[in-house]
Design an enzyme around this catalytic site. Structure first.
Site, PDB file in Angstrom:
ATOM      1  N   ALA A  56       1.143   5.966   0.098  1.00 20.57           N
ATOM      2  CA  ALA A  56       1.610   7.302   0.483  1.00 20.57           C
ATOM      3  C   ALA A  56       3.117   7.537   0.295  1.00 20.57           C
ATOM      4  CB  ALA A  56       1.167   7.584   1.921  1.00 20.57           C
ATOM      5  N   ARG A  97      -3.557  13.731  -5.474  1.00 19.20           N
ATOM      6  CA  ARG A  97      -4.091  12.838  -4.428  1.00 19.20           C
ATOM      7  C   ARG A  97      -4.141  13.652  -3.126  1.00 19.20           C
ATOM      8  NH1 ARG A  97      -3.641   7.018  -4.862  1.00 19.20           N
ATOM      9  NH2 ARG A  97      -5.379   7.103  -3.428  1.00 19.20           N
ATOM     10  N   ASP A 250      -2.029   7.033   5.499  1.00 23.01           N
ATOM     11  CA  ASP A 250      -1.827   8.058   4.466  1.00 23.01           C
ATOM     12  C   ASP A 250      -1.628   9.430   5.069  1.00 23.01           C
ATOM     13  OD1 ASP A 250      -3.539   5.778   3.221  1.00 23.01           O
ATOM     14  OD2 ASP A 250      -2.469   6.776   1.603  1.00 23.01           O
ATOM     15  N   ASN A 260      -6.406   6.246   6.785  1.00 21.40           N
ATOM     16  CA  ASN A 260      -5.894   5.145   5.961  1.00 21.40           C
ATOM     17  C   ASN A 260      -7.032   4.695   5.054  1.00 21.40           C
ATOM     18  OD1 ASN A 260      -3.667   3.368   5.297  1.00 21.40           O
ATOM     19  ND2 ASN A 260      -4.873   1.720   6.182  1.00 21.40           N
ATOM     20  N   LYS A 261      -6.767   3.711   4.235  1.00 23.37           N
ATOM     21  CA  LYS A 261      -7.751   3.252   3.259  1.00 23.37           C
ATOM     22  C   LYS A 261      -9.112   2.997   3.907  1.00 23.37           C
ATOM     23  CE  LYS A 261      -7.257   2.937  -0.305  1.00 23.37           C
ATOM     24  NZ  LYS A 261      -7.590   4.104  -1.155  1.00 23.37           N
TER      25      LYS A 261
HETATM   26  O1  MRU Z   1      -5.316   4.583  -2.513  1.00 26.38           O
HETATM   27  P1  MRU Z   1      -3.983   3.954  -2.232  1.00 26.38           P
HETATM   28  O2  MRU Z   1      -3.808   2.605  -2.839  1.00 26.38           O
HETATM   29  O3  MRU Z   1      -2.832   4.885  -2.539  1.00 26.38           O
HETATM   30  O4  MRU Z   1      -4.007   3.762  -0.659  1.00 26.38           O
HETATM   31  C1  MRU Z   1      -2.944   3.195   0.009  1.00 26.38           C
HETATM   32  C2  MRU Z   1      -3.207   2.965   1.437  1.00 26.38           C
HETATM   33  O5  MRU Z   1      -4.207   3.301   2.006  1.00 26.38           O
HETATM   34  C3  MRU Z   1      -2.084   2.376   2.181  1.00 26.38           C
HETATM   35  O6  MRU Z   1      -2.540   1.520   3.171  1.00 26.38           O
HETATM   36  C4  MRU Z   1      -1.284   3.522   2.731  1.00 26.38           C
HETATM   37  O7  MRU Z   1      -0.787   4.361   1.734  1.00 26.38           O
HETATM   38  C5  MRU Z   1      -0.282   3.083   3.661  1.00 26.38           C
HETATM   39  S1  MRU Z   1       1.315   3.422   3.176  1.00 26.38           S
HETATM   40  C6  MRU Z   1       2.317   2.169   2.953  1.00 26.38           C
END
Ligand code: MRU
Length: 372
Positions: A56, A97, A250, A260-261
């Site tokens: 993010a 995104r 995120d 988050n992921k």
């Molecule tokens: O899909 P991505 O790789 O952009 O997802 C990233 C994540 O979910 C991170 O854990 C998140 O951005 C945390 S920020 C440091």
């Protein structure tokens, strides 16, 4: 942070008129370390969309440079046409995104920042200044998140007097930011202070950000770590092998719900069931102050199902892609999930650690002076 013992950042400027950016290409890490120069607004959109850059805070900074490159390409237009066209560019950028709010926050603040000038030249100049400020600010935020978060690790170590075991999900490391990371910032500071620690790294299917990125960046920076399948965390917690969960975000609502992921929610459930503290580290640029209910209001990005069907890795010295399930199998690819605030112990920000409650987070909003 270090790659091959040399300090690096995920993004840097190159050239002038226009300033371009060079980014670390995250698609083929850890097997290929390559940098790509992004020369145009379209290059920036593709880099965010294809996950050449991801995470993010890094997406936010990259988008700010994208806005500058868009503005630069429009500099010969009259002010009205410039602003109309720039709006079209920003809509395109925001769509790359949808879940990571840093992108939208960066763009809306940049537009506000550049909107007070009377010539396109000044607006272009201001858009570059904004991108540069954001870049420096994100580094500063990561460092401060580290300083607040390291106290949690120190406390655990003082009680336990042996290695602190931390579980993390996805990559909320320096690769997802400009430097230090969010979830990893306290870990890097704890290492600097000589606290013995070890990190359990969730592999993070389907894109394997844990296996490819987190494990690699921790190893490059001398942090002891062990890669685990995504489903192993609950078992480890039941057996007292996790002292602390630390993840990134995120998008986080004003009530403390955390997107988050995908898979983060399941770790938080397991942490709650086993009384393991579950902390989220995030800069204020990852808050969406307009939202109250993360589960119902946060748009969850759905990505190409091929990311689930195929895996890639090193074979015979080359990066190769293979199909795992039967040919023609259906797959769904939800990129993120929402962990409700009730499962989150605290939010580690650049202004301190806050309880995930609207009343507490209002204090944070006062600090950063956001109204409404
Ligand atoms: O899909 P991505 O790789 O952009 O997802 C990233 C994540 O979910 C991170 O854990 C998140 O951005 C945390 S920020 C440091």
């Amino acid at each position: 942070m270090l790659i091959n013992s040399i300090p690096q950042r995920t993004i840097r400027e190159s050239g002038t008129e226009p300033v371009r950016v060079v980014v670390l290409d995250q698609r083929n890490l850890p097997h290929k370390i390559e940098y790509v120069e992004l020369q145009t607004f379209e290059d920036i959109c593709n880099a965010i969309n294809d996950m050449i850059v991801r995470g993010a805070p890094l997406i936010g900074v990259c988008a700010a440079y994208g806005l500058y490159l868009a503005a630069f390409s429009l500099k010969d237009l009259g002010l009205d046409s410039f602003q109309t066209k720039l709006k079209e560019f920003t809509d395109k950028l925001i769509a790359t995104r949808p879940t990571a709010i840093n992108l939208r926050n960066a763009i809306s603040k940049a537009i506000e920042f550049i909107g007070h000038f009377n010539s396109t030249e000044e607006e272009v100049h201001a858009s570059l200044k904004y991108a540069r400020n954001l870049y420096e600010n994100e580094i500063d935020c990561s460092r401060k998140i580290g300083e607040y978060g390291v106290k949690l690790i120190e406390d655990i170590y003082q009680n336990k007097k042996s290695t602190v075991n931390i579980l993390t999900h996805c990559n909320a490391g320096w690769l997802a930011t400009i430097d230090y990371g969010t979830a990893t910032a306290p870990i890097y500071l704890a290492m600097e202070r000589g606290i013995p620690l070890h990190v359990w790294v969730d592999e993070t299917r389907p894109r394997n950000q844990g296996a490819k990125l987190t494990a690699w960046e921790l190893m490059e920076n001398g942090v002891p770590c062990t890669l685990i399948p995504d489903n192993a965390g609950g078992h480890l917690m039941q057996h007292g092998l996790v002292d602390l969960c630390l993840v990134g975000s995120d998008r986080t609502t004003r009530t403390g719900d955390v997107a988050n992921k995908i898979g983060t929610y399941l770790k938080a459930l397991a942490a709650k069931d086993n009384s393991v503290p579950f902390y989220v580290a995030l800069p204020c640029s990852s808050f969406d102050w307009s939202l109250l209910d993360g589960i119902n209001e946060i748009q969850i990005e759905q990505r190409n199902p091929e990311e689930v069907l195929y895996v890639d890795g090193l074979a015979d010295g080359k990066i190769q892609t293979v199909l795992v399930p039967p040919l023609g199998c259906n797959a769904a690819n939800y990129g993120f999930d929402v962990t409700p605030a009730r499962l989150v112990t605290g939010l580690i920000t650049e202004h301190g650690i806050f309880k995930p409650e609207e009343k507490e987070l209002n204090k944070l909003r006062e600090i950063i002076n956001i109204k409404g």
